[in-house]
Motif scaffolding. Structure first.
Motif, short mmCIF file in Angstrom:
data_model
loop_
_atom_site.label_atom_id
_atom_site.label_comp_id
_atom_site.label_asym_id
_atom_site.label_seq_id
_atom_site.Cartn_x
_atom_site.Cartn_y
_atom_site.Cartn_z
N PHE A 20 -34.88 20.91 0.40
CA PHE A 20 -35.88 21.59 -0.46
C PHE A 20 -35.17 22.81 -1.14
O PHE A 20 -35.56 23.05 -2.20
N ALA A 21 -34.31 23.42 -0.28
CA ALA A 21 -33.73 24.78 -0.87
C ALA A 21 -32.69 24.32 -1.97
O ALA A 21 -32.62 25.11 -2.83
N LYS A 22 -32.06 23.03 -1.69
CA LYS A 22 -31.05 22.78 -2.78
C LYS A 22 -31.64 21.93 -4.02
O LYS A 22 -31.00 22.28 -5.32
N HIS A 23 -32.66 21.34 -3.85
CA HIS A 23 -33.24 20.54 -4.83
C HIS A 23 -35.01 20.94 -4.89
O HIS A 23 -35.51 20.44 -4.14
N ARG A 24 -35.38 21.59 -5.86
CA ARG A 24 -36.62 22.24 -5.98
C ARG A 24 -37.45 21.11 -6.44
O ARG A 24 -38.66 21.03 -6.18
#
Length: 305
Positions: free
Chosen positions: A223-227
């Protein structure tokens, strides 16, 4: 300024205008190439859309090359069309390789076509989601527990692929979980990323089940890498929780057959004046949305005397 004007004038007027047009039409190969160009530019997006476009454009440039070689006898026209054909061919091979590299097992392919593809999720994004769960489908045998009340920690998020899960609390049946529903979406939503918790319900396989599980920490890193993936799961989890709440709502009644509405927890549509108003809000406990509804599943006991 005069030099620029002379340049454009020479560019426009250097060649004589066509006074006589060619009477006979070009050969069928030329018209076939034009048709392929028209149809090719109607392709869509995505991997398969690119395969469609590059295949038809490549055939169109190949036909133009043949036309330039046989009919026009122009080396420059042939060379350019053949180079463009080679570019389209290379692009077609590259996209084909990409499609093969994101191929999945049958269960993941069915999951994509039924859940993620209708939402417009591309195969490349879906591949990141599948790799996050190690591309593994877990089997849960009949009458085995996925989670036990008060014992199992909330450390993952799972999506049921096949089978049926029975949800109970203190031995009382709450609802079923069916394929394409999350097993622990209420528990996931009740905790922040840094918090830990345990299940307040028991989840038991009523049939042989198959599910996909994402580890909590690994999924939060994704989630942090791909919003975009984070927003996607937020929508899916929210919709799943709503379905579970309405499944519980079907079992809640307030005496005399009146139905309790979870959207209005402090209000009952009871027309009998002697029926005392029931305030179920004091039954609600802080915790997962699924646990909050367990306090009102027995509202039928508040019937009028």
């Amino acid at each position: 300024m005069g030099e620029n004007a002379s340049f454009w004038e020479s560019l426009i007027y250097a060649h004589p205008t066509c006074t006589t047009w060619k009477q006979e039409a070009e050969g069928s190969i030329y018209h076939l190439a034009s048709i392929l160009f028209v149809v090719g530019f109607m392709g869509g997006s995505g991997f398969f859309g690119l395969l469609y476009v590059f295949s038809l454009l490549g055939l169109g440039f190949l036909c133009s090359s043949v036309w330039a070689w046989l009919d026009v006898c122009a080396a420059d026209i042939f060379s350019w069309n053949f180079i463009l054909f080679g570019i389209c061919f290379v692009q077609f091979i590259y996209v084909t390789y990409q499609v093969r590299s994101v191929s999945f097992d049958r269960e993941f392919q069915e999951l994509y076509s039924t859940l993620f593809q209708p939402l417009g999720i591309s195969l490349t994004v879906y591949r990141k989601i599948v790799l996050c769960c190690d591309a593994e489908v877990v089997t849960l045998e009949k009458e085995h527990c996925y989670a036990m009340q008060g014992k199992t920690p909330i450390d993952k998020l799972s999506l049921l692929v096949s089978g049926r899960i029975r949800v109970t609390v203190d031995g009382e049946f709450l609802h079923y979980i069916f394929p394409l529903q999350f097993l622990d979406s209420p528990e996931w939503d009740s905790l922040r990323p840094t918090e830990e918790g345990i299940f307040q319900v028991t989840l038991t396989a009523e049939t042989d089940c198959r599910y996909v599980a994402w580890r909590r920490k690994k999924l939060y890193l994704l989630f942090a890498k791909h919003r975009f993936i984070s927003r996607l799961f937020s929508i899916l989890i929210g919709s799943d929780i709503a379905e579970k709440l309405y499944a519980l709502n079907d079992r809640v009644h307030v005496g005399k057959g009146f139905r309790y509405d979870i959207r209005l927890p402090n209000f009952y549509h009871v027309s009998l004046p002697e029926t005392p108003p029931v305030q179920p809000s004091h039954h609600l406990q802080r915790g997962s949305p699924r646990r909050k509804l367990t306090g009102v599943t027995n509202c039928g006991s508040f019937s009028t005397q």
